[in-house]
Design an enzyme around this catalytic site. Structure first.
Site, mmCIF file in Angstrom:
data_model
loop_
_atom_site.group_PDB
_atom_site.id
_atom_site.type_symbol
_atom_site.label_atom_id
_atom_site.label_comp_id
_atom_site.label_asym_id
_atom_site.label_seq_id
_atom_site.Cartn_x
_atom_site.Cartn_y
_atom_site.Cartn_z
ATOM 1 N N PHE A 289 16.316 19.404 -1.761
ATOM 2 C CA PHE A 289 14.892 19.074 -1.917
ATOM 3 C C PHE A 289 14.582 17.687 -1.341
ATOM 4 O O PHE A 289 13.555 17.500 -0.672
ATOM 5 C CB PHE A 289 14.520 19.139 -3.412
ATOM 6 C CG PHE A 289 13.175 18.572 -3.746
ATOM 7 C CD1 PHE A 289 12.015 19.279 -3.474
ATOM 8 C CD2 PHE A 289 13.064 17.311 -4.331
ATOM 9 C CE1 PHE A 289 10.763 18.752 -3.776
ATOM 10 C CE2 PHE A 289 11.818 16.780 -4.637
ATOM 11 C CZ PHE A 289 10.665 17.504 -4.360
ATOM 12 N N TYR B 15 0.839 -1.202 0.000
ATOM 13 C CA TYR B 15 0.000 0.000 0.000
ATOM 14 C C TYR B 15 0.881 1.262 0.000
ATOM 15 O O TYR B 15 0.656 2.191 -0.778
ATOM 16 C CB TYR B 15 -0.955 0.017 1.205
ATOM 17 C CG TYR B 15 -1.775 1.284 1.218
ATOM 18 C CD1 TYR B 15 -2.850 1.436 0.334
ATOM 19 C CD2 TYR B 15 -1.442 2.361 2.047
ATOM 20 C CE1 TYR B 15 -3.576 2.622 0.288
ATOM 21 C CE2 TYR B 15 -2.165 3.545 2.007
ATOM 22 C CZ TYR B 15 -3.227 3.669 1.132
ATOM 23 O OH TYR B 15 -3.931 4.844 1.077
#
Ligand SMILES: *[C@@H]1O[C@H](CO)[C@@H](O)[C@H](O)[C@H]1NC(C)=O
Length: 318
Positions: free
Chosen positions: A285, A168
């Site tokens: 980032f 998931y």
């Protein structure tokens, strides 16, 4: 392996990295003048202040691609999350989402607050998407398709085993890691990272949020889905909700530590991923959210407060 070994041998090096987190919050943001880009960056601030800040680390072309990628996935997420949409309506939207991003006229109203605005004005996102380079568009399309299919597969399905938990998390976050690696590569700024490492980058962040947000999620009305895998929590309680009750504090913290230990298994891959990055802007980032997650897990470990209120890192705190 550069920083991985270094951080293990010299944990004090985490401090300059933590300073990056603080510095990134001071950057002011200006909104672009074109309506679709103005909308995209304003929406980004409204749905995720922290992501809107870290994205400022990137150069303009890659930043636009990452901004659109993020908004497309948040829109997909809004469809997945909206429990008022019947399953027979929802599934085809999830499966077809990667085609809707090419269609300036496609529209589906759902969600609440900022997410409702995102869905109602999705044409701005489509227009922005169509201005990206072909290689960036293809990366976003591919990940959107795979994520939509994964969400459709997990609709109405409880997370039982750790393997299902990983699966998931792969769909909703690991694929984000794969997509970002593709975007960096398409911009010719980085070599293409191995999928397993990109996947771990997403899994580590997702699992950290799933752990930290236990109380918020369990108390949500209407009842939100829980992603703590049954094979872990059933060792400590008969029902997942029982962990929030004071009298089960000891078992709850043991369960929490089990969850944190599972998440920490991804750290080595994350450090390896970061140590292979070449571009300093991309490094910042990528590193900032990972550092925040490590700090959050350190705060959660062995901490019964996770079951009492929200455990959040304060700004500038190591
Ligand atoms: C974001 O929120 C601000 C403040 O509530 C609002 O003025 C602005 O219109 C929102 N942006 C978008 C794109 O909805």
């Amino acid at each position: 392996m550069g920083i991985a070994k270094e951080v293990v041998q010299h944990p004090e090096d985490l401090i300059p990295l933590a300073k990056l987190v603080v510095a990134s919050k001071k950057i002011k943001m200006q909104l672009p003048a074109e309506p679709h880009w103005g909308f995209a960056y304003s929406m980004l601030q409204n749905v995720s202040r922290s992501f809107a800040l870290v994205i400022q680390q990137l150069g303009p072309e890659l930043r636009n691609a990452v901004c659109v990628f993020y908004l497309v996935l948040r829109a997909l997420d809004t469809v997945e999350d909206d429990t008022s949409i019947p399953v027979d309506i929802k599934v085809p939207i999830l499966l077809g989402f990667h085609e809707h991003i090419y269609d300036r006229d496609w529209h589906f109203s759902c969600g609440t607050n900022a997410y409702k605005v995102l869905m109602d004005k999705f044409h701005f996102v489509a227009v922005a998407f169509l201005e990206l380079s072909k290689s960036h568009q293809e990366a976003i399309e591919d990940i959107t398709m795979r994520m939509g299919a994964g969400m459709a597969k997990f609709i109405c399905k409880e997370v039982e085993t750790v393997a299902e938990y990983n699966e998931y998390c792969h769909y909703v976050a690991g694929l984000v890691g794969l997509g970002l690696s593709k975007l960096f590569h398409a911009s010719r700024l980085e070599r293409l990272a191995p999928d397993s490492l990109s996947n771990s980058m997403g899994l580590f962040l997702q699992k950290t949020n799933i752990i930290r947000d236990y109380l918020e999620d369990i108390n949500e009305i209407p009842k939100s889905r829980m992603f703590w895998p049954r094979h872990i929590w059933s060792k400590y309680a008969n029902k997942l909700e029982d962990l929030k009750h004071e009298e089960n504090s000891l078992k709850a913290v043991q369960c929490l530590n089990d969850m944190v230990t599972d998440a920490l298994a991804h750290v080595q891959d994350c450090l390896e991923y970061l140590s292979d990055l070449k571009d300093p802007a991309i490094f910042r980032f990528c590193a900032i959210p990972q550092i925040m997650a490590i700090g959050t897990l350190a705060l959660c470990y062995n901490n019964a407060e996770v079951f009492r209120g929200v455990v959040k890192m304060r700004r500038g705190k190591k």
